[in-house]
Scaffold this motif. Structure first.
Motif, PDB file in Angstrom:
ATOM      1  N   GLU A 110       0.823  -1.202   0.000  1.00  0.00           N
ATOM      2  CA  GLU A 110       0.000   0.000   0.000  1.00  0.00           C
ATOM      3  C   GLU A 110       0.858   1.252   0.000  1.00  0.00           C
ATOM      4  OE1 GLU A 110      -2.795   0.132   3.160  1.00  0.00           O
ATOM      5  OE2 GLU A 110      -4.308  -0.990   2.047  1.00  0.00           O
ATOM      6  N   SER A 111       0.391   2.281  -0.652  1.00  0.00           N
ATOM      7  CA  SER A 111       1.052   3.578  -0.648  1.00  0.00           C
ATOM      8  C   SER A 111       1.043   4.161   0.754  1.00  0.00           C
ATOM      9  CB  SER A 111       0.332   4.524  -1.609  1.00  0.00           C
ATOM     10  OG  SER A 111       0.702   5.867  -1.356  1.00  0.00           O
ATOM     11  N   VAL A 112       2.070   4.932   1.094  1.00  0.00           N
ATOM     12  CA  VAL A 112       2.129   5.604   2.386  1.00  0.00           C
ATOM     13  C   VAL A 112       0.926   6.516   2.575  1.00  0.00           C
ATOM     14  CG1 VAL A 112       3.508   7.510   1.469  1.00  0.00           C
ATOM     15  CG2 VAL A 112       3.560   7.012   3.905  1.00  0.00           C
ATOM     16  N   HIS A 113       0.353   6.989   1.511  1.00  0.00           N
ATOM     17  CA  HIS A 113      -0.790   7.894   1.595  1.00  0.00           C
ATOM     18  C   HIS A 113      -2.098   7.154   1.858  1.00  0.00           C
ATOM     19  CE1 HIS A 113       1.932  10.961   0.401  1.00  0.00           C
ATOM     20  NE2 HIS A 113       2.135  10.446  -0.783  1.00  0.00           N
ATOM     21  N   ARG A 114      -2.068   5.833   1.873  1.00  0.00           N
ATOM     22  CA  ARG A 114      -3.258   5.037   2.161  1.00  0.00           C
ATOM     23  C   ARG A 114      -3.097   4.207   3.432  1.00  0.00           C
ATOM     24  NH1 ARG A 114      -6.883   3.047  -1.397  1.00  0.00           N
ATOM     25  NH2 ARG A 114      -6.510   0.950  -0.590  1.00  0.00           N
ATOM     26  N   ARG A 115      -1.882   3.959   3.830  1.00  0.00           N
ATOM     27  CA  ARG A 115      -1.585   2.956   4.849  1.00  0.00           C
ATOM     28  C   ARG A 115      -2.096   3.352   6.229  1.00  0.00           C
ATOM     29  NH1 ARG A 115       4.375   2.268   4.474  1.00  0.00           N
ATOM     30  NH2 ARG A 115       3.845   1.420   2.431  1.00  0.00           N
ATOM     31  N   ILE A 116      -2.875   2.463   6.842  1.00  0.00           N
ATOM     32  CA  ILE A 116      -3.344   2.639   8.211  1.00  0.00           C
ATOM     33  C   ILE A 116      -2.429   1.843   9.133  1.00  0.00           C
ATOM     34  CG2 ILE A 116      -5.228   2.229   9.844  1.00  0.00           C
ATOM     35  CD1 ILE A 116      -6.006   4.351   7.891  1.00  0.00           C
ATOM     36  N   VAL A 117      -1.834   2.511  10.110  1.00  0.00           N
ATOM     37  CA  VAL A 117      -0.917   1.880  11.061  1.00  0.00           C
ATOM     38  C   VAL A 117      -1.411   2.178  12.477  1.00  0.00           C
ATOM     39  CG1 VAL A 117       1.463   1.716  11.850  1.00  0.00           C
ATOM     40  CG2 VAL A 117       0.991   2.242   9.455  1.00  0.00           C
ATOM     41  N   PHE A 118      -1.500   1.141  13.294  1.00  0.00           N
ATOM     42  CA  PHE A 118      -1.950   1.308  14.668  1.00  0.00           C
ATOM     43  C   PHE A 118      -0.784   1.246  15.642  1.00  0.00           C
ATOM     44  CE2 PHE A 118      -5.776  -0.192  12.565  1.00  0.00           C
ATOM     45  CZ  PHE A 118      -6.768   0.597  13.130  1.00  0.00           C
ATOM     46  N   ARG A 119      -0.933   1.947  16.740  1.00  0.00           N
ATOM     47  CA  ARG A 119      -0.044   1.780  17.888  1.00  0.00           C
ATOM     48  C   ARG A 119      -0.935   1.493  19.085  1.00  0.00           C
ATOM     49  NH1 ARG A 119       2.064   8.049  18.016  1.00  0.00           N
ATOM     50  NH2 ARG A 119      -0.001   9.009  18.157  1.00  0.00           N
ATOM     51  N   MET A 120      -0.429   0.684  20.042  1.00  0.00           N
ATOM     52  CA  MET A 120      -1.281   0.187  21.115  1.00  0.00           C
ATOM     53  C   MET A 120      -0.618   0.320  22.473  1.00  0.00           C
ATOM     54  SD  MET A 120      -2.814  -3.262  19.354  1.00  0.00           S
ATOM     55  CE  MET A 120      -3.813  -3.151  17.869  1.00  0.00           C
ATOM     56  N   GLY A 121      -1.453   0.485  23.504  1.00  0.00           N
ATOM     57  CA  GLY A 121      -0.983   0.526  24.875  1.00  0.00           C
ATOM     58  C   GLY A 121      -1.706  -0.510  25.720  1.00  0.00           C
ATOM     59  N   LEU A 122      -0.982  -1.115  26.652  1.00  0.00           N
ATOM     60  CA  LEU A 122      -1.547  -2.148  27.526  1.00  0.00           C
ATOM     61  C   LEU A 122      -1.224  -1.839  28.985  1.00  0.00           C
ATOM     62  CD1 LEU A 122      -0.618  -5.490  25.705  1.00  0.00           C
ATOM     63  CD2 LEU A 122      -2.858  -4.400  25.787  1.00  0.00           C
ATOM     64  N   SER A 123      -2.251  -1.902  29.822  1.00  0.00           N
ATOM     65  CA  SER A 123      -2.077  -1.745  31.253  1.00  0.00           C
ATOM     66  C   SER A 123      -2.992  -2.733  31.959  1.00  0.00           C
ATOM     67  CB  SER A 123      -2.415  -0.308  31.674  1.00  0.00           C
ATOM     68  OG  SER A 123      -2.199  -0.111  33.056  1.00  0.00           O
ATOM     69  N   CYS A 124      -2.830  -2.866  33.257  1.00  0.00           N
ATOM     70  CA  CYS A 124      -3.722  -3.753  34.001  1.00  0.00           C
ATOM     71  C   CYS A 124      -3.812  -3.281  35.442  1.00  0.00           C
ATOM     72  CB  CYS A 124      -3.270  -5.209  33.933  1.00  0.00           C
ATOM     73  SG  CYS A 124      -1.689  -5.554  34.735  1.00  0.00           S
ATOM     74  N   GLY A 125      -4.952  -3.581  36.064  1.00  0.00           N
ATOM     75  CA  GLY A 125      -5.170  -3.186  37.440  1.00  0.00           C
ATOM     76  C   GLY A 125      -6.647  -3.071  37.736  1.00  0.00           C
ATOM     77  N   ASN A 126      -6.978  -2.459  38.843  1.00  0.00           N
ATOM     78  CA  ASN A 126      -8.368  -2.306  39.243  1.00  0.00           C
ATOM     79  C   ASN A 126      -9.000  -1.133  38.512  1.00  0.00           C
ATOM     80  OD1 ASN A 126      -8.377  -4.452  41.139  1.00  0.00           O
ATOM     81  ND2 ASN A 126      -7.296  -3.140  42.597  1.00  0.00           N
ATOM     82  N   ILE A 127     -10.182  -1.371  37.963  1.00  0.00           N
ATOM     83  CA  ILE A 127     -10.898  -0.332  37.249  1.00  0.00           C
ATOM     84  C   ILE A 127     -12.311  -0.200  37.807  1.00  0.00           C
ATOM     85  CG2 ILE A 127      -9.597  -0.796  35.133  1.00  0.00           C
ATOM     86  CD1 ILE A 127     -12.275  -2.031  34.036  1.00  0.00           C
TER      87      ILE A 127
END
Length: 208
Positions: A110-127
């Motif tokens: 895919e072209s850079v002008h179309r490309r969807i890229v995700f970044r993710m964060g993970l945590s854990c604990g009491n919510i």
């Protein structure tokens, strides 16, 4: 499942506007995953409709089914991102890695002008959870971690790394202790890079 909102059975039985009074929030332990699109504003400025359609296709065909497959208790859309809650840190981490690995395949060619890229964060604990959303320190931590995650990769707390590290097929890199804005205490951060995501780095990682 191809919806954007997964909930517990109890939440489904008490949709907003139907309950006959205020409901006390539930306190529980959870693993929290957040994700967003790297450089979404840049992508939409280039082609708003195309970016929207690609994002929705990735959600419909990959991300939402994976969130359901790994038994998310709660999930919702956050504009160009996702917030999801899992019973175990391993479920959350394996879901994140599975999505990022498949995204590499989906973006090849895919072209850079179309490309969807995700970044993710993970945590854990009491919510704290009610029928509409999840709240708490570790929800906020996951959101902060997502902002420092590498393009196509995952950032996680030390606690998540301790719980999932031995079970993952990818190595974790210790980024040391970091102080995030509006957080009283620093957080030790680990990151996980998915092989092949380097094709994204020069095109999108620094463009937010």
């Amino acid at each position: 499942m191809r919806t954007e909102h997964f909930t517990t059975a109890g939440a489904l039985a008490a949709m907003p506007g139907i309950a006959d009074g205020p409901q006390l929030p539930e306190r529980r332990w959870a693993a929290v995953l957040t994700a967003d699109v790297v450089g979404y504003s840049r992508l939409t400025s280039l082609n708003q409709e195309q970016t929207y359609l690609l994002y929705k296709a990735h959600r419909r065909e990959l991300i939402d089914p994976k969130i359901a497959e790994y038994r998310a208790r709660f999930a919702k859309s956050t504009g160009d991102g996702i917030l999801a809650e899992f019973e175990t840190a391993l479920d959350a981490a394996q879901c994140a890695i599975a999505v990022q690995e498949r995204m590499v395949e989906r973006c090849k060619g895919e072209s850079v002008h179309r490309r969807i890229v995700f970044r993710m964060g993970l945590s854990c604990g009491n919510i704290i959870a009610d029928r509409e959303d999840i709240y708490g320190h570790d929800v906020n931590v996951a959101a902060r971690l997502q902002t420092v995650a590498p393009a196509g990769g995952i950032a996680m707390t030390e606690k998540v790394a301790e719980l999932v590290g031995p079970s993952l097929h990818l190595p974790l890199e210790d980024l040391g202790v970091q102080q995030f804005r509006n957080m009283c205490h620093p957080i030790r951060v680990f990151q996980c890079r998915v092989p092949g995501e380097s094709i994204h780095e020069n095109s999108a990682e620094s463009l937010v």
